[in-house]
Scaffold this motif. Structure first.
Motif, PDB file in Angstrom:
ATOM      1  N   PHE A  18       0.813  -1.217   0.000  1.00  0.00           N
ATOM      2  CA  PHE A  18       0.000   0.000   0.000  1.00  0.00           C
ATOM      3  C   PHE A  18       0.848   1.269   0.000  1.00  0.00           C
ATOM      4  CE2 PHE A  18      -3.211  -2.835   2.270  1.00  0.00           C
ATOM      5  CZ  PHE A  18      -3.920  -3.075   1.116  1.00  0.00           C
ATOM      6  N   ILE A  19       1.973   1.263   0.699  1.00  0.00           N
ATOM      7  CA  ILE A  19       2.768   2.497   0.760  1.00  0.00           C
ATOM      8  C   ILE A  19       3.635   2.676  -0.475  1.00  0.00           C
ATOM      9  CG2 ILE A  19       2.799   2.698   3.282  1.00  0.00           C
ATOM     10  CD1 ILE A  19       5.473   1.350   3.347  1.00  0.00           C
ATOM     11  N   THR A  20       3.716   1.671  -1.315  1.00  0.00           N
ATOM     12  CA  THR A  20       4.497   1.822  -2.539  1.00  0.00           C
ATOM     13  C   THR A  20       3.601   1.904  -3.780  1.00  0.00           C
ATOM     14  OG1 THR A  20       4.727  -0.579  -2.662  1.00  0.00           O
ATOM     15  CG2 THR A  20       6.538   0.630  -1.625  1.00  0.00           C
ATOM     16  N   GLY A  21       2.299   1.971  -3.561  1.00  0.00           N
ATOM     17  CA  GLY A  21       1.377   2.087  -4.703  1.00  0.00           C
ATOM     18  C   GLY A  21       1.111   0.774  -5.411  1.00  0.00           C
ATOM     19  N   TYR A  25      -6.616  -2.876  -6.280  1.00  0.00           N
ATOM     20  CA  TYR A  25      -8.046  -2.663  -6.036  1.00  0.00           C
ATOM     21  C   TYR A  25      -8.808  -3.002  -7.319  1.00  0.00           C
ATOM     22  CZ  TYR A  25      -6.161  -0.092  -2.051  1.00  0.00           C
ATOM     23  OH  TYR A  25      -5.480   0.251  -0.907  1.00  0.00           O
ATOM     24  N   ASP A  28      -8.140  -1.278 -10.480  1.00  0.00           N
ATOM     25  CA  ASP A  28      -6.809  -1.501 -11.068  1.00  0.00           C
ATOM     26  C   ASP A  28      -6.797  -2.725 -11.979  1.00  0.00           C
ATOM     27  OD1 ASP A  28      -6.186   0.549  -9.345  1.00  0.00           O
ATOM     28  OD2 ASP A  28      -5.274  -0.751  -7.838  1.00  0.00           O
ATOM     29  N   GLY A 253     -10.920  -0.854  -0.500  1.00  0.00           N
ATOM     30  CA  GLY A 253     -10.581   0.388   0.187  1.00  0.00           C
ATOM     31  C   GLY A 253     -11.625   0.849   1.183  1.00  0.00           C
TER      32      GLY A 253
ATOM     33  N   ARG B  28      -2.862   6.429 -14.641  1.00  0.00           N
ATOM     34  CA  ARG B  28      -3.427   5.104 -14.358  1.00  0.00           C
ATOM     35  C   ARG B  28      -3.567   4.262 -15.621  1.00  0.00           C
ATOM     36  NH1 ARG B  28      -5.862   3.679  -9.773  1.00  0.00           N
ATOM     37  NH2 ARG B  28      -7.289   2.379 -10.996  1.00  0.00           N
ATOM     38  N   THR B  34      -1.156   2.400 -11.234  1.00  0.00           N
ATOM     39  CA  THR B  34      -2.461   2.455 -10.571  1.00  0.00           C
ATOM     40  C   THR B  34      -2.355   2.803  -9.084  1.00  0.00           C
ATOM     41  OG1 THR B  34      -2.347   0.075 -10.210  1.00  0.00           O
ATOM     42  CG2 THR B  34      -3.531   0.817 -12.169  1.00  0.00           C
ATOM     43  N   GLY B  35      -1.157   3.187  -8.645  1.00  0.00           N
ATOM     44  CA  GLY B  35      -1.029   3.578  -7.233  1.00  0.00           C
ATOM     45  C   GLY B  35      -1.753   4.879  -6.928  1.00  0.00           C
ATOM     46  N   HIS B  37      -4.865   7.119  -6.855  1.00  0.00           N
ATOM     47  CA  HIS B  37      -6.278   6.732  -6.788  1.00  0.00           C
ATOM     48  C   HIS B  37      -7.225   7.904  -7.028  1.00  0.00           C
ATOM     49  CE1 HIS B  37      -4.823   3.265  -3.991  1.00  0.00           C
ATOM     50  NE2 HIS B  37      -4.737   2.935  -5.265  1.00  0.00           N
ATOM     51  N   ILE B  75       3.415   7.837  -6.390  1.00  0.00           N
ATOM     52  CA  ILE B  75       3.776   7.006  -5.238  1.00  0.00           C
ATOM     53  C   ILE B  75       4.755   5.899  -5.643  1.00  0.00           C
ATOM     54  CG2 ILE B  75       1.748   5.466  -5.517  1.00  0.00           C
ATOM     55  CD1 ILE B  75       3.180   6.598  -2.135  1.00  0.00           C
ATOM     56  N   GLU B  76       4.612   5.425  -6.876  1.00  0.00           N
ATOM     57  CA  GLU B  76       5.496   4.334  -7.327  1.00  0.00           C
ATOM     58  C   GLU B  76       6.937   4.804  -7.480  1.00  0.00           C
ATOM     59  OE1 GLU B  76       2.538   5.009  -8.779  1.00  0.00           O
ATOM     60  OE2 GLU B  76       1.460   3.164  -9.272  1.00  0.00           O
ATOM     61  N   GLY B  82      14.887   0.738  -4.020  1.00  0.00           N
ATOM     62  CA  GLY B  82      14.357  -0.246  -3.079  1.00  0.00           C
ATOM     63  C   GLY B  82      14.275   0.243  -1.644  1.00  0.00           C
ATOM     64  N   LEU B  84      12.672   2.577   1.101  1.00  0.00           N
ATOM     65  CA  LEU B  84      11.481   3.397   1.292  1.00  0.00           C
ATOM     66  C   LEU B  84      11.863   4.836   1.600  1.00  0.00           C
ATOM     67  CD1 LEU B  84       9.264   1.059   3.540  1.00  0.00           C
ATOM     68  CD2 LEU B  84       9.026   1.484   1.076  1.00  0.00           C
ATOM     69  N   GLN B  88       7.180   7.086   3.711  1.00  0.00           N
ATOM     70  CA  GLN B  88       6.590   5.744   3.548  1.00  0.00           C
ATOM     71  C   GLN B  88       6.895   4.894   4.776  1.00  0.00           C
ATOM     72  OE1 GLN B  88       8.684   5.075  -0.239  1.00  0.00           O
ATOM     73  NE2 GLN B  88       6.693   4.607  -1.186  1.00  0.00           N
ATOM     74  N   ALA B  89       8.161   4.934   5.193  1.00  0.00           N
ATOM     75  CA  ALA B  89       8.572   4.122   6.346  1.00  0.00           C
ATOM     76  C   ALA B  89       7.801   4.540   7.593  1.00  0.00           C
ATOM     77  CB  ALA B  89      10.078   4.260   6.568  1.00  0.00           C
ATOM     78  N   GLY B 100      -5.573   1.521   2.901  1.00  0.00           N
ATOM     79  CA  GLY B 100      -4.536   1.890   1.944  1.00  0.00           C
ATOM     80  C   GLY B 100      -5.004   2.725   0.769  1.00  0.00           C
ATOM     81  N   PHE B 101      -6.288   3.024   0.695  1.00  0.00           N
ATOM     82  CA  PHE B 101      -6.772   3.704  -0.506  1.00  0.00           C
ATOM     83  C   PHE B 101      -6.376   5.175  -0.525  1.00  0.00           C
ATOM     84  CE2 PHE B 101      -9.785   5.461  -3.560  1.00  0.00           C
ATOM     85  CZ  PHE B 101      -9.670   4.538  -4.582  1.00  0.00           C
ATOM     86  N   THR B 103      -3.860   6.295   1.047  1.00  0.00           N
ATOM     87  CA  THR B 103      -2.456   6.348   1.453  1.00  0.00           C
ATOM     88  C   THR B 103      -1.510   6.958   0.415  1.00  0.00           C
ATOM     89  OG1 THR B 103      -2.956   4.391   2.767  1.00  0.00           O
ATOM     90  CG2 THR B 103      -0.628   4.937   2.483  1.00  0.00           C
ATOM     91  N   PRO B 104      -1.580   6.575  -0.854  1.00  0.00           N
ATOM     92  CA  PRO B 104      -0.665   7.196  -1.814  1.00  0.00           C
ATOM     93  C   PRO B 104      -0.787   8.722  -1.831  1.00  0.00           C
ATOM     94  CG  PRO B 104      -1.675   5.248  -2.768  1.00  0.00           C
ATOM     95  CD  PRO B 104      -2.393   5.504  -1.472  1.00  0.00           C
ATOM     96  N   ILE B 107       0.618  10.201   1.443  1.00  0.00           N
ATOM     97  CA  ILE B 107       2.079  10.195   1.506  1.00  0.00           C
ATOM     98  C   ILE B 107       2.643  11.284   0.595  1.00  0.00           C
ATOM     99  CG2 ILE B 107       4.140   8.856   0.879  1.00  0.00           C
ATOM    100  CD1 ILE B 107       2.724   6.369   1.996  1.00  0.00           C
TER     101      ILE B 107
END
Ligand code: FES
Ligand code: FES
Lengths: 787, 162
Positions: A18-21, A25, A28, A253, B28, B34-35, B37, B75-76, B82, B84, B88-89, B100-101, B103-104, B107
């Motif tokens: 989730f934190i890296t996208g 869902y 997607d 979500g 997207r 697709t991260g 939203h 977000i990607e 590699g 974070l 993110q961390a 998590g929806f 979240t991107p 962040i």
């Protein structure tokens, strides 16, 4: 507990994606040849459909098909149903009006779907949907439940005379009348519970694909309970037999109840994918979500509480009218009845209770379970009554509650529920301490110097979670059993897959369920994966709602683990030539107690699969399943204390302190539990101060976007002070009660009680907006001014 | 139709798109990322926040054509090699996400916020600054904690680098 076992604050395994996208869902997902659906929706709250002309739309660029309700019915797709039968007090069954996924004759709420366009792109579908010509004849509409019951009100369904769905009761009316006859004091209130829109941040979505060669459908959708979705789509809507329909709920979500139900759009996508011969995708925009996601609450209640000369509560009488909207959604009938009135005893020893509930149709979006489902409505009635009664008889509200607490368990209430365990005084004391109740007077005086009105309010809530014993709910009208299933598959290398019928849409099951395995076998959670949300992988399950994943879902896992453990011990005993009873599991090893003999867990797993040397007659493999049917509901409870400061010039309320003291029984991961409480509290505070689904008289939803519907934002709420007390639930193996809804159940009355305490009147309704608070302050001043 | 070229997470992407294509749709659907939203249709929820030329932007409210030639980070593209990003961390460490929806977007908004307050952030400022991002799950408590912690960490890193 071990570093990752029960009780440990394990960071979430699911977070990395989730934190890296990399979350996946429904929106997607793609499928080759996919088309996009757009729905044609009624702009009227109530209208007869005279004709639908799809010809112009069908000729638009990219359009594959324009489909209407007549075709849907012609293809044998069934009407939507409500799956919980409630009988009126006269014994007649509830009056379920016909609900078609695409209406062909008469629309009953704004946003109801009457046709669908499938096109190459979402934009083309939307353009063409606007070109569908629907000739409506407008009918008078009714939006308020009380108005809908009045003579001469517009009638929604021929099945339901006077718009009445059922007139239901619970409790002992005679005993309650007798209690009121000998009461020393009676507190009376009229209480509204405002209509809310759940607003999971991910809008509902579906991608349906039909495989003609296999006559098989796949549906990716935003569901809290994919198996129930498949069952209903198959058995009632005739989409396909269950083995020809796969439902996948990938990352979802948020749900909060709104993604329990099977809605028109998802089933239309399935049907349209066969009709058009291409996969069909639909994603709700936020306005569609406001207009079509099942709403929550919307109760109008008159309540009376009878006290004796010692200020002991001797009776409670409640009359509620609940607005179910234009149609009966899947579980709508159970919410204002068995999920509401059965909790009206609160944490208190009340010998006589009687409750009457009438539910009615109106020209509004259907109403169903939203976070708490009935229990917030009950708690709001009970806890506002408690506060008001305490004030009327001149008692401290905490002491009035303490005086009336249930103290011995099990406790049978007069409204079905039998509370198994609790210690209400412990959570009250913990909350008072954390809120520094003793220092409130000083803080109030200090605030007064700054021209602010400071108030403090309590709410001692109880809820029933872990729904529920199948036989019991069956006898109350439920169309399904409410057990849960689990399967534990130990792979030959000792890694473990747990398949569960519970579904995670934010609750962190991939972590907490893995903690159970870590706790049991001493293996790292990294070697465990949790499989859920796919009817092809998990055999069956009832899904996640009503805070049931822990108390019911995890109990099923525990039962399966018991079987795996027993078999692993047998194998280990055989391999180490020891007695089975001497085998213990510790730190990822099976050991012979009192010796230095041991085998790593993975070697036992491997032995189960090589099957070279197993006890005589034992089947190879290490995989076990279990179904767990609870014996009772579970009863989380606690006390919340809210402290507010109000600016008398503007009526603006600021929450300056909020304490939650909860008893959830055994906690698997405190970090995740705290997160659940934070979220629930914010939704409850949203209901108390900000949120309201508001209709105008003609049935237009005035609050159908985030510009108009006031969602709680970061600067509307405080940071919270949480504490827990613990009594174990005796009904399930881990002693868990559930934590998902408590915050939303307990917080609204705490906030409103704090406001009424600050402004010195008992009269105010949710949401307590600055305008309402300011007006209440002025109204409270009036008599003084007149003196 | 127009052809636009946008550098997304360091990679150039060109495509002929309909004029009405939004930046979020480009990301997207065209870029397959697709991260990012979409949670609303009125520029309110912030689920779609990305960085355009280093600034936080609601990608549902910008046409892809307006981003022609721009550098976009999603977000990607936030984690480097590699590792974070500290924000993110911190979201993971402080349980700042549930479903998590949101979240991107959260962040990406938080990274921008921290960049705009190099002297550090207090709780009140974080809450005010988060006005454009809605989360229905977390009640914001842990999001605020995560942003505060990330801001402190990044300030420490910046000081150490001086
Ligand atoms: S999707 Fe961009 S603000 Fe909501
Ligand atoms: S984590 Fe679900 S909306 Fe924020």
């Amino acid at each position: 507990m071990g570093a990752e076992g029960i009780g440990a604050r394990v960071l979430r395994k699911e977070d990395r994606r989730f934190i890296t996208g990399k979350g996946r869902y429904t929106d997607d997902m793609t499928a080759p040849g996919m088309g996009f659906a757009a729905f044609v929706r009624s702009p009227h709250a109530h209208a007869a459909i005279k004709s639908i002309d799809t010809s112009a739309a069908a000729d638009m660029p990219g359009v594959t098909a324009v489909l209407t309700g007549d075709q849907l019915v012609g293809d044998g797709v069934g009407n939507l149903i409500c799956g919980w039968m409630i009988h009126s007090k006269d014994g007649t069954p509830m009056k379920m009006g016909a609900w078609r996924a695409l209406e062909a004759e008469r629309v009953r709420h704004v946003g109801q779907a009457v046709a669908v366009v499938v096109a190459d792109t979402a934009a083309q579908a939307r353009d063409a949907a606007e070109a569908v010509m629907v000739d409506y004849e407008e009918l008078p509409a009714v939006v308020d439940a009380i108005d809908a019951m009045k003579e001469g009100a517009p009638q929604l369904h021929p099945e339901a005379e006077g718009n009445l769905i059922y007139d239901w009761e619970i409790g002992d009316e005679t005993a309650t009348n007798e209690a009121f006859a000998r009461a020393k004091h009676v507190t009376r209130m009229e209480i509204f519970n405002n209509r809310l829109v759940p607003n999971a941040m991910e809008p509902r979505a579906a991608l349906a694909a039909y495989d003609e060669a296999e006559e098989h459908y796949t549906l990716w959708t935003t569901s809290q309970n994919p198996h129930v979705a498949r069952l209903v789509l198959s058995a009632f809507y005739n989409i396909a037999p269950e083995h020809k329909l796969r439902v996948i709920a990938p990352d979802v979500g948020g749900g909060f109840g709104s993604k329990i139900y099977i809605y028109p759009e998802e089933m239309v996508c399935l049907w349209a994918s066969k009709r058009t011969g291409r996969p069909v995708k639909w994603v709700a925009d936020r306005t569609e979500a406001f207009l079509t996601d099942a709403h929550g609450r919307d109760h109008h209640t008159e309540a009376e509480m009878a006290l004796d000369e010692h200020n002991k509560i001797i009776g409670l009488r409640v009359k509620t009218v609940a607005n179910l909207g234009a149609y009966m959604s899947l579980f709508s009938s159970s919410v204002p009845t068995y999920l509401y009135a059965t909790l009206l005893s609160g944490q208190y020893d009340i010998p006589a209770i009687h409750c009457n509930v009438k539910t009615v149709y109106t020209n509004t979006t259907p109403v169903d379970a939203y976070r708490g489902a009935g229990r917030p409505e009950a708690t709001y009635v009970v806890e506002r009554m408690m506060e008001t009664a305490a004030r009327e008889v001149g008692m401290d509200p905490a002491e009035f509650r303490r005086k009336n607490f249930i103290r011995s368990f099990p406790h049978q209430t007069p409204v079905i529920m039998c509370y198994d365990a609790g210690d209400y005084e412990a959570s009250l004391d913990a909350a008072m301490k954390a809120a520094d109740y003793a220092g409130f007077g000083t803080r109030k005086a200090e605030a007064a110097k700054r021209g602010k009105l400071r108030g403090i309010g309590f709410s001692s809530y109880i809820e029933a979670c872990g729904i529920a014993p199948s036989q019991a709910v069956g006898s109350l009208g439920a169309g399904v059993g409410l057990w849960e299933s689990a399967e534990v598959r130990v792979n030959p290398v000792g890694t473990i897959e747990v398949l569960t019928g519970s579904h995670s849409h934010g609750q962190g099951h991939e972590t907490t369920f893995a903690q159970l395995i870590a706790d049991r076998f001493g293996v790292p959670t990294d070697s465990v994966s949790i499989v859920h949300g796919d009817t092809d992988k998990v055999q069956f399950g009832m899904g996640t709602y009503g805070s049931r994943s822990g108390a019911v879902g995890m109990s099923a896992v525990v039962k399966a683990l018991d079987k795996v453990e027993a078999k692993a011990k047998k194998i280990a005993a055989h391999l180490m030539e020891a007695a089975e009873g001497d085998i213990v599991i510790e730190g990822g090893e099976l050991k012979v107690a009192g010796t230095d003999k041991s085998l790593p867990f993975f070697q036992v797993a491997l032995a189960a699969y090589t099957a070279h040397n197993l006890p005589a007659g034992m089947e190879p493999g290490l995989k076990e399943g279990a179904f767990y049917d609870p014996t009772n509901f579970t009863f989380p409870a606690g006390t919340y204390v809210c402290e507010v400061e109000i600016d008398p010039d503007t009526g603006r309320t600021e929450i300056v302190n909020f304490v939650a003291a909860d008893d959830f029984g055994k906690i698997i991961n405190p970090m995740i539990v705290e997160g659940q409480v934070h979220g629930g509290l914010t939704q409850g505070i949203g209901q108390a101060l900000l949120e309201n689904a508001s209709y105008d008289e003609s049935g237009q939803l005035l609050t159908a976007s985030y510009m108009d519907y006031c969602m709680p934002r970061a600067d509307d709420v405080p940071s919270y002070k949480l504490t827990t007390t613990e009594t174990l639930c005796p009904g399930n193996p881990l002693g868990m009660k559930g934590c998902g809804e408590a915050g939303a159940i307990g917080s609204p009355p705490a906030v409103i009680n704090a406001i009424t305490n600050a402004i010195g009147t008992n009269e105010i309704d949710m949401p307590a907006t600055p305008e309402k608070v300011w007006r209440a302050i002025q109204a409270a001043k009036m008599p003084a001014a007149a003196e | 139709m127009a052809t636009v070229t946008i550098t997304v997470n360091g990679k150039k992407r060109s495509a002929a798109i309909e004029d009405r294509t939004l930046l979020v749709q480009f990301l997207r659907e065209t870029a397959g990322l697709t991260g990012t939203h979409v949670g609303c249709d009125t520029s309110q929820c912030g689920a779609c926040v990305v960085h355009v030329d280093g600034k936080a932007v609601k990608s549902c409210t910008m046409l892809a054509a307006q981003a022609d030639g721009a550098q976009v980070t999603t977000i990607e593209g936030l984690a480097q090699d590699g590792a974070l990003h500290p924000v993110q961390a911190a979201f993971r460490e402080h349980h700042g996400l549930q479903c998590g929806f949101c979240t991107p977007g959260m962040i990406m908004a938080a990274v921008d916020m921290i960049n705009r307050y190099p002297a550090g952030l207090d709780e009140e400022t974080i809450r005010k600054e988060l006005d454009g991002n809605i989360c229905r799950c977390t009640g914001y408590h842990n999001i605020v904690k995560a942003i505060k912690a990330a801001s402190d960490t990044m300030r420490g890193m910046a000081q150490a680098a001086e």
